[in-house]
Design a protein around this motif. Structure first.
Motif, PDB file in Angstrom:
ATOM      1  N   ALA A 194     -33.957 118.596  -9.368  1.00  0.00           N
ATOM      2  CA  ALA A 194     -32.970 119.500 -10.289  1.00  0.00           C
ATOM      3  C   ALA A 194     -31.499 119.054  -9.958  1.00  0.00           C
ATOM      4  N   ALA A 195     -30.866 119.607 -10.829  1.00  0.00           N
ATOM      5  CA  ALA A 195     -29.442 119.245 -10.714  1.00  0.00           C
ATOM      6  C   ALA A 195     -28.703 119.821  -9.624  1.00  0.00           C
ATOM      7  N   ALA A 196     -27.887 119.270  -8.852  1.00  0.00           N
ATOM      8  CA  ALA A 196     -27.053 120.010  -7.977  1.00  0.00           C
ATOM      9  C   ALA A 196     -26.129 120.855  -8.369  1.00  0.00           C
ATOM     10  N   VAL A 197     -25.980 121.960  -7.675  1.00  0.00           N
ATOM     11  CA  VAL A 197     -25.347 123.289  -8.127  1.00  0.00           C
ATOM     12  C   VAL A 197     -24.126 123.136  -6.986  1.00  0.00           C
ATOM     13  N   ARG A 198     -22.967 123.067  -7.590  1.00  0.00           N
ATOM     14  CA  ARG A 198     -21.708 123.349  -6.512  1.00  0.00           C
ATOM     15  C   ARG A 198     -21.460 124.700  -6.301  1.00  0.00           C
ATOM     16  N   LEU A 199     -21.504 125.028  -4.999  1.00  0.00           N
ATOM     17  CA  LEU A 199     -21.564 126.602  -4.352  1.00  0.00           C
ATOM     18  C   LEU A 199     -19.992 126.808  -3.975  1.00  0.00           C
ATOM     19  N   ALA A 200     -19.281 125.848  -3.508  1.00  0.00           N
ATOM     20  CA  ALA A 200     -17.931 125.752  -3.031  1.00  0.00           C
ATOM     21  C   ALA A 200     -17.295 124.386  -2.781  1.00  0.00           C
ATOM     22  N   SER A 201     -16.205 124.218  -2.609  1.00  0.00           N
ATOM     23  CA  SER A 201     -15.556 122.847  -2.255  1.00  0.00           C
ATOM     24  C   SER A 201     -16.566 122.060  -1.066  1.00  0.00           C
ATOM     25  N   GLY A 202     -17.088 121.141  -1.206  1.00  0.00           N
ATOM     26  CA  GLY A 202     -17.720 120.405  -0.298  1.00  0.00           C
ATOM     27  C   GLY A 202     -19.105 120.818   0.153  1.00  0.00           C
ATOM     28  N   VAL A 203     -19.921 121.947  -0.702  1.00  0.00           N
ATOM     29  CA  VAL A 203     -21.158 122.233  -0.500  1.00  0.00           C
ATOM     30  C   VAL A 203     -21.849 122.350  -1.787  1.00  0.00           C
ATOM     31  N   THR A 204     -23.019 121.661  -1.845  1.00  0.00           N
ATOM     32  CA  THR A 204     -23.933 121.983  -3.097  1.00  0.00           C
ATOM     33  C   THR A 204     -25.344 122.168  -2.620  1.00  0.00           C
ATOM     34  N   TYR A 205     -25.988 122.957  -3.579  1.00  0.00           N
ATOM     35  CA  TYR A 205     -27.526 123.378  -3.336  1.00  0.00           C
ATOM     36  C   TYR A 205     -28.374 122.690  -4.408  1.00  0.00           C
ATOM     37  N   GLN A 206     -29.523 122.279  -3.976  1.00  0.00           N
ATOM     38  CA  GLN A 206     -30.409 121.651  -4.952  1.00  0.00           C
ATOM     39  C   GLN A 206     -32.035 121.754  -4.468  1.00  0.00           C
ATOM     40  N   GLN A 207     -32.847 121.861  -5.399  1.00  0.00           N
ATOM     41  CA  GLN A 207     -34.401 121.736  -4.987  1.00  0.00           C
ATOM     42  C   GLN A 207     -34.993 120.734  -5.667  1.00  0.00           C
ATOM     43  N   TYR A 208     -36.265 120.457  -4.867  1.00  0.00           N
ATOM     44  CA  TYR A 208     -37.146 119.297  -5.194  1.00  0.00           C
ATOM     45  C   TYR A 208     -38.633 119.757  -5.298  1.00  0.00           C
ATOM     46  N   ASP A 209     -39.194 118.915  -5.926  1.00  0.00           N
ATOM     47  CA  ASP A 209     -40.933 119.298  -5.727  1.00  0.00           C
ATOM     48  C   ASP A 209     -41.405 117.991  -5.121  1.00  0.00           C
ATOM     49  N   VAL A 210     -42.115 118.278  -3.984  1.00  0.00           N
ATOM     50  CA  VAL A 210     -42.627 117.188  -3.105  1.00  0.00           C
ATOM     51  C   VAL A 210     -44.151 117.155  -3.165  1.00  0.00           C
ATOM     52  N   GLN A 211     -44.707 115.667  -3.584  1.00  0.00           N
ATOM     53  CA  GLN A 211     -46.172 115.748  -3.346  1.00  0.00           C
ATOM     54  C   GLN A 211     -46.554 115.258  -2.166  1.00  0.00           C
ATOM     55  N   ALA A 212     -47.074 116.307  -1.288  1.00  0.00           N
ATOM     56  CA  ALA A 212     -47.016 115.913   0.300  1.00  0.00           C
ATOM     57  C   ALA A 212     -48.687 115.610   0.615  1.00  0.00           C
ATOM     58  N   ALA A 213     -48.952 115.435   1.682  1.00  0.00           N
ATOM     59  CA  ALA A 213     -50.229 114.813   2.103  1.00  0.00           C
ATOM     60  C   ALA A 213     -51.250 115.811   1.628  1.00  0.00           C
ATOM     61  N   LYS A 214     -50.939 117.178   1.713  1.00  0.00           N
ATOM     62  CA  LYS A 214     -51.968 118.258   1.772  1.00  0.00           C
ATOM     63  C   LYS A 214     -51.803 119.140   0.381  1.00  0.00           C
ATOM     64  N   GLY A 215     -50.787 118.595  -0.611  1.00  0.00           N
ATOM     65  CA  GLY A 215     -50.714 119.323  -1.792  1.00  0.00           C
ATOM     66  C   GLY A 215     -49.055 119.290  -2.165  1.00  0.00           C
ATOM     67  N   PRO A 216     -48.768 119.735  -3.320  1.00  0.00           N
ATOM     68  CA  PRO A 216     -47.431 120.031  -3.894  1.00  0.00           C
ATOM     69  C   PRO A 216     -46.757 121.025  -2.896  1.00  0.00           C
ATOM     70  N   THR A 217     -45.342 120.635  -2.515  1.00  0.00           N
ATOM     71  CA  THR A 217     -44.544 121.440  -1.859  1.00  0.00           C
ATOM     72  C   THR A 217     -42.974 121.495  -2.612  1.00  0.00           C
ATOM     73  N   ARG A 218     -42.559 122.558  -2.647  1.00  0.00           N
ATOM     74  CA  ARG A 218     -41.080 122.691  -3.128  1.00  0.00           C
ATOM     75  C   ARG A 218     -40.081 122.826  -1.717  1.00  0.00           C
ATOM     76  N   ILE A 219     -39.045 121.907  -1.868  1.00  0.00           N
ATOM     77  CA  ILE A 219     -37.802 122.250  -0.832  1.00  0.00           C
ATOM     78  C   ILE A 219     -36.720 122.421  -1.381  1.00  0.00           C
ATOM     79  N   HIS A 220     -36.032 123.067  -0.533  1.00  0.00           N
ATOM     80  CA  HIS A 220     -34.520 123.808  -1.026  1.00  0.00           C
ATOM     81  C   HIS A 220     -33.662 123.029   0.159  1.00  0.00           C
ATOM     82  N   VAL A 221     -32.436 122.444  -0.453  1.00  0.00           N
ATOM     83  CA  VAL A 221     -31.316 121.696   0.351  1.00  0.00           C
ATOM     84  C   VAL A 221     -30.101 121.966   0.132  1.00  0.00           C
ATOM     85  N   ILE A 222     -29.381 122.300   1.175  1.00  0.00           N
ATOM     86  CA  ILE A 222     -28.020 122.451   1.131  1.00  0.00           C
ATOM     87  C   ILE A 222     -27.439 121.092   1.622  1.00  0.00           C
TER      88      ILE A 222
END
Length: 395
Positions: A22-50
């Protein structure tokens, strides 16, 4: 590790080869938020990243906490109260006391904690921690912290302290901790809060469930002199300028030698294992990635919802990662997968925090007055926690 597609464009920063995110979202100067879908060993997983860029002078980090060591609050409340633009939950903590009937769970965290340059607490013995088994070579003294030089590091913090009185000097074994080493003396200050100090005398250095000690003593010191003594650890707020000493076994026997009116001096500080730079903030957990390599012996079988931190660029860039707890993603990541994911996202060093029902990531959109929870907590709502990592931006 394969990443599934999400609507959006490219990330500003590192990502696994072939990833679509997903596109990175700018929250403030120098800070962004983003999410990904991960295919992990035991199934799909979503992660959220600052992502936080500490090269930006407007960005800083600090400990989120509810004003007392032995207290808890939801991450969103902590972030809004302190004005953070984003944050995640922090250390593992004393969540329950089923093995000790009648003893109150303190809610206090396992490891050391520093907030705004002020030491709040030291680490409990390894055998008294809550959370999954520690990786080989790690301990409850491990921390992730930011120095006054604005660089983030993995380090360890040990307690150095003394109690001087009755014509002699004894080492201090604890500082605002929910568990004291067997035979030691611990100091409690106004930072502890009002929760009972009885839990500090339960269990042993190797067995959290062991019975509470029957040999305890407590001494209250105000402005350098003993003002009260008791055989059972008490509760209630501790006034500024007052220190309560709690002893168990040999520590209790030493404290019984003190009487009201006697002068006593208590000193304590947290000493870094490696850094010569004082810390502005620090939080407990355990390392999973050092110098770009996962630690040996990481669990590669138990998948769960996780919270973790990645560090890169000599400590000037930080990423906060939380695994989503929604039913379709709840298979989560193993600790080994957490280390790999942090590395894929560009981290050189990585640190694991409390997970499961505690895992929470919050962020405040530009122009908003409050943060919102971006993941789905496993319990359906935020779990109150003792601390977290807050990301602040001046704009």
């Amino acid at each position: 590790m394969a990443f599934g597609a999400l609507a959006g464009a490219a990330l500003t920063g590192a990502a696994p080869a072939g990833a679509v995110q997903a596109a990175a979202v700018r929250l403030a100067s120098g800070v962004t938020y983003q999410q990904y879908d991960v295919q992990a060993a035991k199934g799909p997983t979503r992660i959220h990243v600052i992502r936080a860029d500490l090269r930006d002078p407007k960005v800083r980090l600090d400990l989120l906490y509810p004003g007392a060591v032995a207290a808890r609050a939801p991450v969103s409340q902590l972030a809004d109260t302190q004005g953070a633009v984003a944050g995640v939950n922090g250390d593992f903590f004393n969540i329950t006391e089923t093995q000790h009937p009648g003893v109150e769970a303190t809610g206090a965290s396992v490891g050391p904690a520093i907030a705004s340059g002020q030491a709040l607490k030291a680490a409990v013995p390894d055998g008294q921690r809550f959370g999954p088994a520690l990786p080989p070579g790690t301990s409850t003294q491990d921390v992730l912290g930011m120095g006054v030089d604005r660089r983030v590091r993995l380090d360890g913090l040990t307690l150095a302290g003394t109690v001087r009185g009755w014509g002699g000097k004894l080492p201090l074994g604890g500082f605002n901790q929910y568990a004291l080493p067997v035979g030691s003396i611990g100091a409690y200050t106004s930072a502890w809060g009002s929760v009972s100090r009885l839990r500090a005398t339960c269990g042993t250095d190797t067995d959290r469930a062991a019975p509470c000690s029957t040999d305890t003593h407590e001494v209250t010191i105000r402005h350098g002199r003993v003002t009260a003594t008791a055989d059972t650890p008490g509760s209630g707020p501790i006034d500024a300028g007052t220190t309560v000493l709690v002893g168990r076994e040999e520590g209790a026997q030493q404290l019984r030698k003190l009487s009201v009116g006697e002068p006593v001096r208590v000193r304590h500080r947290l000493v870094p294992a490696t850094s010569r730079v004082p810390y502005r903030f620090a939080v407990g957990g355990y390392p999973v990635l050092r110098g770009g390599a996962p630690l040996p012996g990481l669990d590669a079988t138990t998948s769960a919802v996780r919270t973790a931190v990645g560090v890169s660029d000599g400590g000037r860039r930080l990423l906060l990662l939380v695994v989503d707890g929604a039913p379709e993603y709840r298979t989560g990541l193993t600790i080994a997968e957490v280390a790999d994911t942090l590395r894929d996202l560009g981290a050189v060093d990585g640190f694991s925090l409390d997970g499961g029902g505690s895992s929470t990531l919050v962020a405040r959109d530009p122009g908003a007055t409050a943060v919102t929870v971006r993941n789905h907590p496993t319990g359906g709502a935020e779990r109150p926690v003792p601390n977290g990592i807050g990301v602040f931006s001046a704009n």
